[in-house]
Design an enzyme around this catalytic site. Structure first.
Site, PDB file in Angstrom:
ATOM      1  N   LYS A 186       0.821  -1.209   0.000  1.00  0.00           N
ATOM      2  CA  LYS A 186       0.000   0.000   0.000  1.00  0.00           C
ATOM      3  C   LYS A 186       0.863   1.270   0.000  1.00  0.00           C
ATOM      4  O   LYS A 186       2.074   1.222   0.288  1.00  0.00           O
ATOM      5  CB  LYS A 186      -0.932  -0.039   1.215  1.00  0.00           C
ATOM      6  CG  LYS A 186      -1.943  -1.204   1.173  1.00  0.00           C
ATOM      7  CD  LYS A 186      -2.877  -1.146   2.378  1.00  0.00           C
ATOM      8  CE  LYS A 186      -3.935  -2.245   2.321  1.00  0.00           C
ATOM      9  NZ  LYS A 186      -4.887  -2.142   3.451  1.00  0.00           N
ATOM     10  N   HIS A 227      -2.143  -5.443   1.492  1.00  0.00           N
ATOM     11  CA  HIS A 227      -3.451  -6.086   1.326  1.00  0.00           C
ATOM     12  C   HIS A 227      -3.225  -7.533   0.941  1.00  0.00           C
ATOM     13  O   HIS A 227      -2.338  -7.833   0.146  1.00  0.00           O
ATOM     14  CB  HIS A 227      -4.246  -5.401   0.200  1.00  0.00           C
ATOM     15  CG  HIS A 227      -5.460  -6.186  -0.214  1.00  0.00           C
ATOM     16  ND1 HIS A 227      -6.637  -6.153   0.489  1.00  0.00           N
ATOM     17  CD2 HIS A 227      -5.647  -7.078  -1.235  1.00  0.00           C
ATOM     18  CE1 HIS A 227      -7.514  -6.973  -0.086  1.00  0.00           C
ATOM     19  NE2 HIS A 227      -6.937  -7.540  -1.132  1.00  0.00           N
ATOM     20  N   GLU A 252      -9.411 -10.332  -7.753  1.00  0.00           N
ATOM     21  CA  GLU A 252      -8.453  -9.237  -7.538  1.00  0.00           C
ATOM     22  C   GLU A 252      -7.259  -9.352  -8.493  1.00  0.00           C
ATOM     23  O   GLU A 252      -6.728  -8.343  -8.967  1.00  0.00           O
ATOM     24  CB  GLU A 252      -8.019  -9.228  -6.066  1.00  0.00           C
ATOM     25  CG  GLU A 252      -9.197  -8.837  -5.173  1.00  0.00           C
ATOM     26  CD  GLU A 252      -8.926  -8.923  -3.674  1.00  0.00           C
ATOM     27  OE1 GLU A 252      -7.810  -9.319  -3.260  1.00  0.00           O
ATOM     28  OE2 GLU A 252      -9.850  -8.580  -2.910  1.00  0.00           O
ATOM     29  N   ASN A 286      -1.915   0.145   6.801  1.00  0.00           N
ATOM     30  CA  ASN A 286      -1.381  -1.113   7.308  1.00  0.00           C
ATOM     31  C   ASN A 286      -0.540  -1.892   6.297  1.00  0.00           C
ATOM     32  O   ASN A 286      -0.470  -3.118   6.352  1.00  0.00           O
ATOM     33  CB  ASN A 286      -2.509  -1.964   7.906  1.00  0.00           C
ATOM     34  CG  ASN A 286      -3.593  -2.251   6.913  1.00  0.00           C
ATOM     35  OD1 ASN A 286      -3.469  -1.907   5.739  1.00  0.00           O
ATOM     36  ND2 ASN A 286      -4.654  -2.901   7.357  1.00  0.00           N
ATOM     37  N   TYR A 303     -12.508  -1.814  -3.385  1.00  0.00           N
ATOM     38  CA  TYR A 303     -13.000  -1.898  -2.012  1.00  0.00           C
ATOM     39  C   TYR A 303     -14.520  -1.725  -1.943  1.00  0.00           C
ATOM     40  O   TYR A 303     -15.042  -1.344  -0.881  1.00  0.00           O
ATOM     41  CB  TYR A 303     -12.295  -0.863  -1.136  1.00  0.00           C
ATOM     42  CG  TYR A 303     -10.879  -1.272  -0.750  1.00  0.00           C
ATOM     43  CD1 TYR A 303     -10.656  -2.322   0.146  1.00  0.00           C
ATOM     44  CD2 TYR A 303      -9.772  -0.617  -1.272  1.00  0.00           C
ATOM     45  CE1 TYR A 303      -9.372  -2.708   0.506  1.00  0.00           C
ATOM     46  CE2 TYR A 303      -8.474  -0.989  -0.909  1.00  0.00           C
ATOM     47  CZ  TYR A 303      -8.295  -2.043  -0.019  1.00  0.00           C
ATOM     48  OH  TYR A 303      -7.021  -2.414   0.343  1.00  0.00           O
TER      49      TYR A 303
HETATM   50  P1  GDP Z   1      -7.925  -6.635   5.915  1.00  0.00           P
HETATM   51  O1  GDP Z   1      -8.619  -7.745   5.181  1.00  0.00           O
HETATM   52  O2  GDP Z   1      -7.061  -7.114   7.046  1.00  0.00           O
HETATM   53  O3  GDP Z   1      -7.187  -5.692   4.981  1.00  0.00           O
HETATM   54  O4  GDP Z   1      -9.057  -5.755   6.643  1.00  0.00           O
HETATM   55  P2  GDP Z   1     -10.530  -5.268   6.203  1.00  0.00           P
HETATM   56  O5  GDP Z   1     -11.018  -6.022   5.001  1.00  0.00           O
HETATM   57  O6  GDP Z   1     -11.361  -5.304   7.441  1.00  0.00           O
HETATM   58  O7  GDP Z   1     -10.328  -3.726   5.836  1.00  0.00           O
HETATM   59  C1  GDP Z   1      -9.810  -3.348   4.576  1.00  0.00           C
HETATM   60  C2  GDP Z   1      -8.889  -2.177   4.775  1.00  0.00           C
HETATM   61  O8  GDP Z   1      -9.637  -1.033   5.214  1.00  0.00           O
HETATM   62  C3  GDP Z   1      -7.819  -2.356   5.870  1.00  0.00           C
HETATM   63  O9  GDP Z   1      -6.717  -3.112   5.441  1.00  0.00           O
HETATM   64  C4  GDP Z   1      -7.457  -0.905   6.172  1.00  0.00           C
HETATM   65  O10 GDP Z   1      -6.563  -0.355   5.208  1.00  0.00           O
HETATM   66  C5  GDP Z   1      -8.810  -0.222   6.046  1.00  0.00           C
HETATM   67  N1  GDP Z   1      -9.462  -0.105   7.362  1.00  0.00           N
HETATM   68  C6  GDP Z   1      -9.946  -1.087   8.167  1.00  0.00           C
HETATM   69  N2  GDP Z   1     -10.462  -0.583   9.312  1.00  0.00           N
HETATM   70  C7  GDP Z   1     -10.298   0.776   9.225  1.00  0.00           C
HETATM   71  C8  GDP Z   1     -10.634   1.869  10.084  1.00  0.00           C
HETATM   72  O11 GDP Z   1     -11.179   1.699  11.181  1.00  0.00           O
HETATM   73  N3  GDP Z   1     -10.310   3.130   9.624  1.00  0.00           N
HETATM   74  C9  GDP Z   1      -9.712   3.341   8.426  1.00  0.00           C
HETATM   75  N4  GDP Z   1      -9.444   4.619   8.044  1.00  0.00           N
HETATM   76  N5  GDP Z   1      -9.381   2.343   7.594  1.00  0.00           N
HETATM   77  C10 GDP Z   1      -9.663   1.071   7.984  1.00  0.00           C
END
Ligand code: GDP
Length: 131
Positions: free
Chosen positions: A3, A109, A120, A106, A43
């Site tokens: 990212k 992905h 994807e 983070n 997303y």
């Molecule tokens: P992943 O599968 O571990 O990437 O997590 P998710 O599918 O739950 O979320 C997708 C992405 O959204 C995450 O990797 C973060 O970059 C972002 N994200 C998740 N939770 C939050 C949040 O509380 N705030 C913000 N700004 N971004 C978030």
């Protein structure tokens, strides 16, 4: 994907080293930048979440590295290698523990199923770019 935060912070090499050292084969890779339309589509599953706008702003603010990785049990093993979504909760030695800064920024992905990995992969790469 590596990212924008991890690219900005100079971690492309460190992350690729962790990935290949863990036994993943890179079958496609590119250095690119998502448009807002790209990020909204990628997303789309999160479009009702309160952080969707922030997520799109973040994912489009600079270049990323996208890749398709191959390995037995790749989805589960890659999720283990990257660690929890929030780096504060990620296990020691995981990519997010080492290279991520927050739950939003983070570093990487990873696909969450074989089905989504195929979707994807096709989002980022044409067939002729996959080896
Ligand atoms: P992943 O599968 O571990 O990437 O997590 P998710 O599918 O739950 O979320 C997708 C992405 O959204 C995450 O990797 C973060 O970059 C972002 N994200 C998740 N939770 C939050 C949040 O509380 N705030 C913000 N700004 N971004 C978030």
């Amino acid at each position: 994907m590596i990212k924008p935060d991890a690219v900005e912070n100079g971690h492309i090499g460190g992350i690729l080293d962790k990935i290949t050292s863990a036994g993943f084969k890179i079958v496609a890779m590119k250095y690119t930048q998502l448009s807002r339309r790209d990020a909204q589509a990628f997303y789309a599953i999160h479009k009702e979440r309160p952080f969707f706008g922030e997520l799109v702003d973040f994912m489009t603010r600079g270049p990323i590295v996208s890749a398709i990785l191959e390995k037995d049990n790749a989805v589960e093993d890659f999720r283990a290698l990257i660690g929890a979504t929030n780096p504060a909760d990620a296990a020691e030695g995981t990519i997010r523990k080492l290279f991520a800064t927050s739950i939003a920024e983070n570093a990487v992905h990873g696909s969450d199923s074989d089905e989504n990995a195929a979707i994807e992969g096709a989002f980022h790469f044409a067939g002729r770019e996959i080896f």
